[in-house]
Enzyme design. Sequence first.
Site, PDB file in Angstrom:
ATOM      1  N   LYS A 109       0.838  -1.118   0.300  1.00  0.00           N
ATOM      2  CA  LYS A 109      -0.050  -0.051  -0.025  1.00  0.00           C
ATOM      3  C   LYS A 109       0.870   1.087   0.098  1.00  0.00           C
ATOM      4  O   LYS A 109       1.778   1.466   0.897  1.00  0.00           O
ATOM      5  CB  LYS A 109      -0.834  -0.007   1.161  1.00  0.00           C
ATOM      6  CG  LYS A 109      -1.909   1.106   1.427  1.00  0.00           C
ATOM      7  CD  LYS A 109      -2.806   0.982   2.541  1.00  0.00           C
ATOM      8  CE  LYS A 109      -3.674   2.352   2.914  1.00  0.00           C
ATOM      9  NZ  LYS A 109      -4.460   2.227   3.910  1.00  0.00           N
ATOM     10  N   ASP A 227     -14.228   0.961  10.458  1.00  0.00           N
ATOM     11  CA  ASP A 227     -14.792   0.775   8.897  1.00  0.00           C
ATOM     12  C   ASP A 227     -14.934  -0.530   8.451  1.00  0.00           C
ATOM     13  O   ASP A 227     -14.551  -1.178   7.492  1.00  0.00           O
ATOM     14  CB  ASP A 227     -13.880   1.774   8.339  1.00  0.00           C
ATOM     15  CG  ASP A 227     -14.249   2.120   6.659  1.00  0.00           C
ATOM     16  OD1 ASP A 227     -15.542   2.111   6.476  1.00  0.00           O
ATOM     17  OD2 ASP A 227     -13.519   2.300   6.027  1.00  0.00           O
TER      18      ASP A 227
END
Length: 385
Positions: A109, A227
Site C-alpha cells: 500500500k 470501518d
Amino acid sequence: MKEGKDGFVRADQIDLKSLDEQLERHLSRALTLEKNKKKDEEDTTAVAIGGSASSSPVTLNGGGFVGKRKQRLEWEIDPSKLIIKTVLARGTFGTVHRGIYDGQDVAVKLLDWGEEGHRSEAEIVSLRADFAQEVAVWHKLDHPNVTKFIGATMGASGLQLQTESGPLAMPNNICCVVVEYLPGGALKSYLIKNRRRKLTFKIVVQLALDLARGLSYLHSQKIVHRDVKTENMLLDKTRTVKIADFGVARVEASNPNDMTGETGTLGYMAPEVLNGNPYNRKCDVYSFGICLWEIYCCDMPYPDLTFSEVTSAVVRQNLRPDIPRCCPSALAAVMKRCWDANPDKRPEMDEVVPMLESIDTTKGGGMIPNDQQQGCLCFRRKRGP
C-alpha cells in the site's frame, strides 16, 4: 496508564496524538540521516589504517565500513528488499500494488505525502497521522482472520517500481505498508461476482464466521475497527476472510464519550455514529450485521438512496435492509440483534461467533438465485425496517 472497570485502556491516556508525534520524529530523523548519507560515507571511507586516504577503509570484524547505522523500528522494512510490481487497486490517497519482499509475495500500500504541491500542509499532516496510526495498530496483531502485517516504511530511498522498461526509482517521500498478498481479492468483489447465482448457505456462514472471529479478536485487543465493510475484507486462496485496512482503527476508550466523530462508510455506519453520538466497539457489531446481510444476499444495502436519505432513515426511521423470506430464521436473528438501534442490546462479537457456529448448514437455506425467485420476495426497490 490506567484501565477502566471493563479492562479497556482509555484512549485519552494512551494519547494517540503523542504516538503520531513520536513516529513523526522518527520520520524526521530518518530523512535527516538520508540527507547526510553521502557525507557520512565520505567521512567513514576517508578514515584508513595509517592515516592515508588511499589506504583500505577501516572495518569491524572484517564486515564493512565504520559508520553510523540507523536503527530500524520493529515494524520497519528494508526498502532494498522490496520490489513493487503491478497495481491491484487505486484509492483517493494511494495505490495498492502486488510486490515481492525478501522473496515473499506481498501487497504494498503506497501513500504519497504530496509535497509536490498537490495537497495542503494540513492534508499532508493528516495523511501522515493516519499512516502512523494504521502502522501502530496493525503491526501488533496476529490472528488467522486478520491480514498479516509484514512491515512499513515512512519515507525512504530504495523503493523501486518494476516496469516493462525496467526498474523505476520511487520518490523518497513515498511511504508504504507491506502485508501478505491475498489472491482472492476483496470480499466485496467476490460477492459481486456471485450476485446472480448467490452463495450456498454453508459458504455464507463460513464467510460470516471468519469475519466474526476476526472482529472478536480485534475487540479482545481493545481495537475498534470503525470501518467494517466487505470492501475491507480480503480472501486468501482457500476463501478464508481476513480483515484489512486499519486506517481509521483505534484503541477503544473505556468512556464512550471519548470516541466521537463520523467515521466509517455510508450504509455500514451505526445510528449513533451517523448521529454524532459517543460510540464504542458496538459500532463494529452493527456494521457486521450489515455485512452479514450483504454476504447472504450478494447485494448492496440501500442502492437507491442518497447520503442524506440513508442518514435520516437509519437514525429516525430505523431503516435496515430487507431480510429475504428465504433466509433461515437463525441467521436473520443474528442480523437483527447485531443492527439493533440500541448499542447496549447488540451482542458482543465473541457472542456472535457461537451463535453462527450453532447454525445448521446441512439442510440448505442459501439465497435463491435470481432466475428462481418467483416464490421468494427477496428484494424491493424501497427498503424498510
